[in-house]
Design an enzyme around this catalytic site. Sequence first.
Site, PDB file in Angstrom:
ATOM      1  N   SER A  74      14.919   7.874  53.364  1.00  0.00           N
ATOM      2  CA  SER A  74      13.826   8.531  52.416  1.00  0.00           C
ATOM      3  C   SER A  74      13.690   7.948  51.196  1.00  0.00           C
ATOM      4  CB  SER A  74      14.029   9.767  52.430  1.00  0.00           C
ATOM      5  OG  SER A  74      13.112  10.517  51.438  1.00  0.00           O
ATOM      6  N   ALA A 138       6.986  23.123  46.841  1.00  0.00           N
ATOM      7  CA  ALA A 138       5.901  23.958  46.178  1.00  0.00           C
ATOM      8  C   ALA A 138       5.023  24.663  47.074  1.00  0.00           C
ATOM      9  CB  ALA A 138       5.266  22.811  45.457  1.00  0.00           C
ATOM     10  N   LEU A 140       3.468  23.448  49.713  1.00  0.00           N
ATOM     11  CA  LEU A 140       2.706  22.539  50.199  1.00  0.00           C
ATOM     12  C   LEU A 140       2.725  21.849  51.513  1.00  0.00           C
ATOM     13  CD1 LEU A 140       1.318  21.082  46.784  1.00  0.00           C
ATOM     14  CD2 LEU A 140       0.456  23.341  47.839  1.00  0.00           C
ATOM     15  N   ASP A 187       0.775  24.943  59.534  1.00  0.00           N
ATOM     16  CA  ASP A 187       0.949  23.848  58.704  1.00  0.00           C
ATOM     17  C   ASP A 187       0.927  22.491  59.657  1.00  0.00           C
ATOM     18  OD1 ASP A 187       1.676  25.594  56.800  1.00  0.00           O
ATOM     19  OD2 ASP A 187       3.648  25.417  57.278  1.00  0.00           O
ATOM     20  N   TYR A 239      12.146  35.158  54.735  1.00  0.00           N
ATOM     21  CA  TYR A 239      10.912  34.896  55.514  1.00  0.00           C
ATOM     22  C   TYR A 239      11.134  35.417  57.038  1.00  0.00           C
ATOM     23  CZ  TYR A 239       7.001  31.949  57.569  1.00  0.00           C
ATOM     24  OH  TYR A 239       6.036  31.581  58.324  1.00  0.00           O
TER      25      TYR A 239
END
Length: 397
Positions: A74, A138, A140, A187, A239
């Site tokens: 990455s 974030a 997203l 998602d 969560y």
Amino acid sequence: MSGTGGNDLVDETQAGFEARFEYSPSGIWSAPGRVNLIGEHTDYNEGFVLPFAIDRRTFGALALRDDDVIRVSSAAGDDVVEVRVADVASGLDGEKRAALGWAAYPLGVVWAFGRLGADLAGLPGFDVHFDSDVPIGAGLSSSAAIEGALAVALNEVWRLDFDGAQLVDVCHRAENDFVGAPTGILDQSAALLAEEGAALFIDCRSGAAEPVELGLEASDLAILVIDTKVAHEHASGEYADRRAACERAARELGVRSLRDVTLEQLIAARETLDGVTFRRARHIVTENQRVLDTVAVLREAGATEIGDLMFASHRSMRDDFEISTRELDLAVEIALNYGAIGARMTGGGFGGSVIALTPTWLISQVQVSVDGAFAEHGYTAPEMFVVWPSRGAARER
């Protein structure tokens, strides 16, 4: 309209691959981050959601190898994670999975392909390098963007012939069962199935998905993302606690999931639930209805009329589901006070971002006002940017 990625990031991803592995990739694939317009935590309750892909993407440059080694790299770090296909296929033990860090997301995709019918023993390894302009933490869905980019790449180069719905299942299982984040299909569906200019109306029980035109540009509207810089982590306990509360409520109400409960039924059964469980269930039940109402309003009147539904969603997440933060609440309040017609937190909660549906000529006013309010409260300065509804995962080069 486009974000900060595009051809520059394609080139940077290729250059990153060549720098790490000292040869050229055979192709580059990408998948988008997503914004959830409305429908939070309803996905794992077999309910309804309305996300759209954004014009910020994760790119993966990949090439097959002539052995069974997988190397994952990455641009965000210097370490290359190296494993064998057979080891990933076995699932790895908990300690080895934990040591993978972020690489658990792409390697989970490999594992999930095997669980869903791919014969990994007969497939070659690969080198892959990722680069991205989807903000991490974030809200997203940077994780689904990684999963989606690799899933479409491996589906092509390994010649697996999985369809879109099967790829959603692959990525969902990777995140749920390999990484251990108890999310629904929202998602991954957005990352893989979204269409440009539209939101994706998803029935999370059947998996059916259909586009709903947003018409933002025609209405001179834009979606402003306000990243509060309060990072969240889906694999964390909060969560999982919310999901457990929903499952407890469904069990005590005698239904398969909260998708099967109306608000009237929930209120009638209030005495059978403790106060916290009731509030968690009320958010899910009312949020499902808000998704249906939002789809109807978009089709009949357009995006200019959905602002009240967006704020009602935020209020429910703040008060009933209790997943908001002071920073998120402040961003919503200021955005609405200074020009946005609708605003809500988006994503799993406990940090992340707010989306503000705003007339294009008021974007700067909202940004300046939010910046000032955060500074006045002593909060970390937020990052703000406009996003546009984008396409799902695809080959780029």
